[in-house]
Enzyme design. Structure first.
Site, PDB file in Angstrom:
ATOM      1  N   THR A   1      47.145  80.997  63.537  1.00  0.00           N
ATOM      2  CA  THR A   1      47.938  82.146  63.888  1.00  0.00           C
ATOM      3  C   THR A   1      47.474  83.443  62.989  1.00  0.00           C
ATOM      4  OG1 THR A   1      50.055  83.325  64.345  1.00  0.00           O
ATOM      5  CG2 THR A   1      50.004  81.744  62.724  1.00  0.00           C
ATOM      6  N   GLU A   2      47.220  84.433  63.388  1.00  0.00           N
ATOM      7  CA  GLU A   2      46.602  85.302  62.403  1.00  0.00           C
ATOM      8  C   GLU A   2      47.331  85.884  61.516  1.00  0.00           C
ATOM      9  OE1 GLU A   2      47.098  85.696  65.873  1.00  0.00           O
ATOM     10  OE2 GLU A   2      47.386  87.790  66.543  1.00  0.00           O
TER      11      GLU A   2
END
Lengths: 225, 240, 225, 240
Positions: free
Chosen positions: A49-50
């Protein structure tokens, strides 16, 4: 009509079947996130997840949330064994640097040349882009998961995007509520369609020519209801 | 998912002729000597890999490690910032004889070019080397009234890295200043091979303490008692 | 002549007096490294080495070295309380990003416009640059510590460098074996000189005009022998 | 050297009118709510600082944190990637009324621009936004046959950061995904102020586990029981 379009979890299920064992994957906010629920057994997939987590699992039980531990959609997550934390520049180094095997995003429109429009539908309101413009570059494969048409029946697979672009020539595969379509040398290549849906009917719901190269497989998914 | 490789021999088996090979470490600190020596063993046995381009801060010391690779004749080109050491004879001899090529890169630019490769940044501007012969032929642009030089990413086919702890997913920690170029090289190579002192199960490294996340790593090999370049030199070891 | 030039430790002592309390400092390999030995009491100075350590102290006792814990000169070091490790890109972010208060380097030549030549003297031999070309940019102050002349008596402070440049217009102060000289708007400004050395004599040993603005102080240092 | 600041009030005292202020966090994770609220207190008492440019991934949520700053009228411009949240009313109202400016930046570009500022890199090329309206007017260059957009560093006058442990020299750790933009913003601001849950003596954090070295930090203030944006919103707290 005798066919029924796939519901979102069913499209997600289909997309999940293609994710290879040992893959590193980023799932966009919304429908793409559903894909993780249908990860085939026996495959080890690491989710990125960024906002700086690699190796997360399902949501925690209600009341067990730690709000410093969230995903890009700001939902609480749990960690998998072998997880790691890193800052945003390192996180997007993973994205941009080609270290993810797959990114899956939602779409307003996908064009036959691989252009994607998924961040705004016009010039009104508050624009927001998030990580979409980064995610469409760098991952070894960038796929879209979407309804085949808009709510009012307009095609989302088009010759040329009319909404503002997220990225140019970046999408290689589209999982829709009716079909699985590859983007190949500037054209849509039909790989799978709902068995009861005729090619002509599917073409009529698509904004650009669907090409065929070899067999078109049946798109069959579990009921999941 | 288990990225463990059981032997040094298997760990270095993929490096091909003409490959670009990043080797971590700064001097002997964090230098993956055991991987290097395993590669030399393979070369001596098979004649391959040859004609390598090696990226490291230095260009070897004494008669071990990168110096021994050079002496063995495996290295066609060095990309480095400082091809000097307490005993730089291996590189110096070949360089002065015109038998090895050199691309000299300022140290910070070298680090940033490697990071850029890992981060998908094809080029960036830096003040380093502006107005010097190392900027010859490079694009120059002013920002806020100051001139900067455009530098390109530096990618590799393979990276040899030395970590401390590794887990089966390839998550890594490093030891003291042994970090140096190692985490950057993990990001920048098509295939990253890491020697660690100990491999533990995934989950064994606190997620807050992972320095290199496993997705940058392709293989880890356990070398419980790794060679230390400086100690080998001080004890007069020759590997060539 | 009645004066005696300063020895390297004495030049280093003089440079050390100017380093402010709480400063972050990078000392180049060689003579600059000596500066740390003369850090005035009561000042807290944090030393950076470009291979990824912030907060290191003196060399360990012989036999106590850990060869993973070295400085940029590949010498064994010890850690101070509050030290940290980081990779090379972060280390040069500190350098290039303006986070160091001072960097001190050696020199072959310094020009009156602040140009520095310190990495090679000609086109023969093996060139090596290390971190010098990065260190001359970014630190809030970049100083040089050097003998005033070469071994054969040629000036090292010159109108224009004849050796290959390390950096353009980057030096702001020079500590030599005879004087302390600032670089100010493209000219050498003499701040201090050995008391027994006349201005004319100093000028004759300098390759460019020495300017004076206000007083020239006496350069006095302890014997240190 | 002791970078400890004894009160939140003192910690936010230097932020001036028209300043560019980076605020760490991603949504509520790693968001320095206590510093933000102390700044709002100062604004309410003194009318300053006003006309701020705020850099954050988002643009506030509910009626606390950055949303409360916006509601209070302190913010002239937001630089962010995603000015939406579960309750984005504060920003949305002012934006649609033309009372607040917006520079929208792709998230990875935002992170890299901040890092570039901290690393002395005035500009770099990225594939993100090529061919989109967010690349309008920007320099484009091809590398290896692919087009990239030139993006510039993004500096700030001040950064507000949330850490976990801090020592008196300003060395920091973070908590879980609360790391996000925080370590980058520490590098990119002229003055970086950090709230941590606990301040310990220098040497108390293992040098291997320091995430942000103290030279990037100007002041640390201890907030033993920090506010959590998400919990404040879920309990209906209003700070405006």
């Amino acid at each position: 009509m005798t066919w029924e379009k796939l519901r979102n979890p069913q499209i997600a299920w289909r997309a999940a079947q293609d994710i290879q064992d040992n893959a590193y994957v980023n799932l966009g906010i919304g429908i793409p996130e559903l894909i993780a629920k249908f990860q085939p057994e026996g495959r080890h997939i690491t989710y990125h997840t960024e906002n700086g987590v690699l190796g997360f699992g399902a949501a925690p039980a209600e009341g067990e949330e730690d709000w410093d531990l969230i995903n890009a959609g700001k939902k609480a997550i749990t960690l998998s064994a072998g997880a790691s934390f890193f800052h945003h520049a390192d996180s997007f180094a993973m994205v941009r640097g080609g270290h993810l095997d797959l990114a899956v995003l939602g779409a307003y429109q996908v064009a036959q040349n691989g252009d994607l429009a998924n961040w705004r539908v016009g010039s009104k309101g508050v624009p927001a882009v998030g990580g979409a413009m980064d995610l469409v570059h760098g991952a070894k494969q960038v796929a879209v998961i979407t309804d085949h048409t808009t709510k009012d029946g307009k095609p989302k697979l088009v010759e040329k995007c009319t909404f503002p672009l997220t990225g140019v020539g970046c999408i290689t595969r589209v999982y829709t509520s009716l079909a699985v379509v590859d983007i190949d040398n500037g054209r849509f290549l039909l790989r799978e369609k709902l068995p009861k849906l005729s090619f002509d009917e599917l073409q009529s719901l698509t904004g650009a020519t669907l090409h065929i190269n070899g067999d078109v497989a049946d798109l069959t998914v579990p009921d999941l209801s | 998912m288990d990225k463990t490789i059981s032997t040094l021999e298997a760990a270095v088996a993929d490096v091909s002729d003409n490959a670009v090979l990043m080797i971590g470490g700064f001097g002997g600190s964090g230098a993956p000597i055991d991987l290097i020596h395993a590669l030399i063993d393979r070369y001596k046995a098979t004649g391959s890999p040859a004609k390598l381009t090696v990226i490291n801060n230095n260009a070897g010391n004494g008669k071990i490690g990168i110096a021994a690779m050079i002496d063995a004749g495996m290295v066609a080109k060095m990309i480095c910032s400082f091809p000097r050491s307490s005993d730089p004879r291996a590189f110096t001899d070949k360089y002065l004889a015109g038998e090895i090529a050199l691309e000299l890169v300022p140290q910070g630019t070298l680090a940033e070019r490697i990071r850029a490769a890992g981060a998908g940044i094809p080029a960036f501007f830096t003040p380093a080397s502006y107005g010097t012969e190392l900027a010859a032929g490079k694009q120059v642009q002013e920002f806020d009234g100051k001139p900067y030089v455009l530098e390109h990413w530096l990618k590799a086919d393979f990276a040899f890295v030395k970590g401390a702890l590794g887990d089966t997913y390839g998550n890594l920690t490093y030891r003291l200043a042994g970090r140096n170029f190692n985490p950057l090289m993990c990001m920048a190579a098509r295939k990253t091979i890491v020697q660690v002192s100990k491999i533990i199960n995934a989950g064994g490294i606190d997620p807050e303490e992972v320095v290199t996340p496993g997705l940058f790593v392709d293989g880890v090999v356990e070398v419980p008692d790794p060679q230390q370049e400086e100690l080998l030199i001080r004890t007069g070891v020759e590997y060539a």
